[in-house]
Design a protein around this motif. Sequence first.
Motif, PDB file in Angstrom:
ATOM      1  N   ASP B 154       0.956  -1.177   0.124  1.00  0.00           N
ATOM      2  CA  ASP B 154      -0.037  -0.049   0.086  1.00  0.00           C
ATOM      3  C   ASP B 154       0.918   1.262   0.176  1.00  0.00           C
ATOM      4  O   ASP B 154       2.065   1.124   0.661  1.00  0.00           O
ATOM      5  N   VAL B 155       0.386   2.093  -0.573  1.00  0.00           N
ATOM      6  CA  VAL B 155       1.151   3.394  -0.784  1.00  0.00           C
ATOM      7  C   VAL B 155       0.183   4.448  -0.617  1.00  0.00           C
ATOM      8  O   VAL B 155      -1.274   4.322  -0.722  1.00  0.00           O
ATOM      9  N   ALA B 156       0.483   5.648  -0.386  1.00  0.00           N
ATOM     10  CA  ALA B 156      -0.306   7.003  -0.118  1.00  0.00           C
ATOM     11  C   ALA B 156      -0.813   7.684  -1.482  1.00  0.00           C
ATOM     12  O   ALA B 156       0.129   8.164  -2.276  1.00  0.00           O
ATOM     13  N   ASP B 188       4.229   6.768   2.572  1.00  0.00           N
ATOM     14  CA  ASP B 188       4.104   5.537   1.940  1.00  0.00           C
ATOM     15  C   ASP B 188       4.279   4.138   2.929  1.00  0.00           C
ATOM     16  O   ASP B 188       3.735   3.263   3.091  1.00  0.00           O
ATOM     17  N   ALA B 189       5.328   4.852   3.825  1.00  0.00           N
ATOM     18  CA  ALA B 189       5.725   3.551   4.966  1.00  0.00           C
ATOM     19  C   ALA B 189       4.530   3.221   5.955  1.00  0.00           C
ATOM     20  O   ALA B 189       4.013   2.372   6.440  1.00  0.00           O
ATOM     21  N   ALA B 190       3.804   4.517   6.151  1.00  0.00           N
ATOM     22  CA  ALA B 190       2.646   4.671   6.936  1.00  0.00           C
ATOM     23  C   ALA B 190       1.500   3.913   6.450  1.00  0.00           C
ATOM     24  O   ALA B 190       0.669   3.106   7.062  1.00  0.00           O
ATOM     25  N   ALA B 224      -0.291  13.911  -1.343  1.00  0.00           N
ATOM     26  CA  ALA B 224       0.618  12.570  -1.985  1.00  0.00           C
ATOM     27  C   ALA B 224       1.300  13.082  -3.308  1.00  0.00           C
ATOM     28  O   ALA B 224       1.953  12.063  -3.586  1.00  0.00           O
ATOM     29  N   LEU B 227       4.992  12.589  -3.875  1.00  0.00           N
ATOM     30  CA  LEU B 227       5.537  11.331  -3.660  1.00  0.00           C
ATOM     31  C   LEU B 227       5.718  10.838  -5.228  1.00  0.00           C
ATOM     32  O   LEU B 227       6.383  10.038  -5.589  1.00  0.00           O
TER      33      LEU B 227
END
Lengths: 237, 237
Positions: B154-156, B188-190, B224, B227
């Motif tokens: 999953d990414v933001a 993205d880590a979140a 986002a 990113l």
Amino acid sequence: VASLSARSVSGLPEVRAGDELAALIVTALDGDELRDGEVVAIAHKVVSKSEGAIVALAGVSPSERAVELAADAVAAGQDRDPRMVQVVLDESLEVLRAERGVLICRTRQGFVCANAGVASARRIRGGLRELTGASVAVLISDSFGRAWRHGQLDVAIGLAGMQPLDDWRGRTDASGLELRATWLAVADAAAASADLARVKDSREPVVVIDGLGRFVTDEDGPGAAELLRPLQEDLFR
Amino acid sequence: VASLSARSVSGLPEVRAGDELAALIVTALDGDELRDGEVVAIAHKVVSKSEGAIVALAGVSPSERAVELAADAVAAGQDRDPRMVQVVLDESLEVLRAERGVLICRTRQGFVCANAGVASARRIRGGLRELTGASVAVLISDSFGRAWRHGQLDVAIGLAGMQPLDDWRGRTDASGLELRATWLAVADAAAASADLARVKDSREPVVVIDGLGRFVTDEDGPGAAELLRPLQEDLFR
């Protein structure tokens, strides 16, 4: 309801070649017990240090190519030491792209290190089990950039006792619809989570993650190599 | 010592077009109060549903190209509905690669949705603040495959009230060495962390993350879109 928690381990000493990481981690945990099913995530750098695999930049002589590539990077506004470029070239099987100061390499890390990584992860896992009796997974992480997105994310480059992927392909959700994402890179997600549980300059290379017991296995398992796309499927080429 | 924790929110009803997600989330939290600095991660699918942006596959007529691409996928051993391929083509600005049943597209999502995502995230953030008084961040996530690695993360794709990247470029660690990773994709880590806090088929599209307050901002921020690697820097081309 599921939940996840991650805590960084403070007080790990500066790691030196020959150090037994499992013992250093248990000492640094200082009575905070490891529990079955937890995942111990360790930054690659300290594993390399303990294994004496750190390169002293002072002893590196950059090749002509490394000097050129470093100059390209500097021209593109980046600070780049030619000796560092040389180390990257030494560790690379192939340079896929070199432009505007960005080097895209197929590193030996992708192959050698996924195998070396599994050995290190298994050894540390065995040490933690011996010292604490707990059946934890060990994940060794490193940071990588992404092709389409800015910034870096930690991914798993070594793994023991955890399934790297969670396969839901072909399965459907409660209403019979195909699941949105069906092949989850859970070890990479765990590596990314661990990196959020430490402040960047805090020298906390070890993070313990709770809540992933459903992915933790008795067997050491296949390791992080399963996360690598085989060359013939590489979508980058 | 830093720490991270994430809890999924159970009891969210089936989301329908026109539903106000902030209100549904607060009701589902059932007294579990949101606190300043928490991040509310929401799967893209329910945001799309609430905004009426879900496509009914039954009403899609696949083009000749979609039928061909679906047949290629089937030949490569994958189950693929031509109508689903048509929806992907409709949402794509450009097909970069189509082989062995894998479609690599530059989706409008990358551009339009990063902008639509920020609007959705800001609206939900405003709603949560109004209903609870808490200053949380809102992150809308979606799953993507990776060029070099198996599995999805999953990414933001939408963000309000959180810095998407943590920039340590040019900084050194406590011993004066350049930091290993220096531009962290924290949003993205979140997103990846949130996905670990739910069991996949559990219908828990909302996860609350605690421990990221250092990245949560008063302002809604850039979202986002920061990113996304600009097209001219795209390392895939």
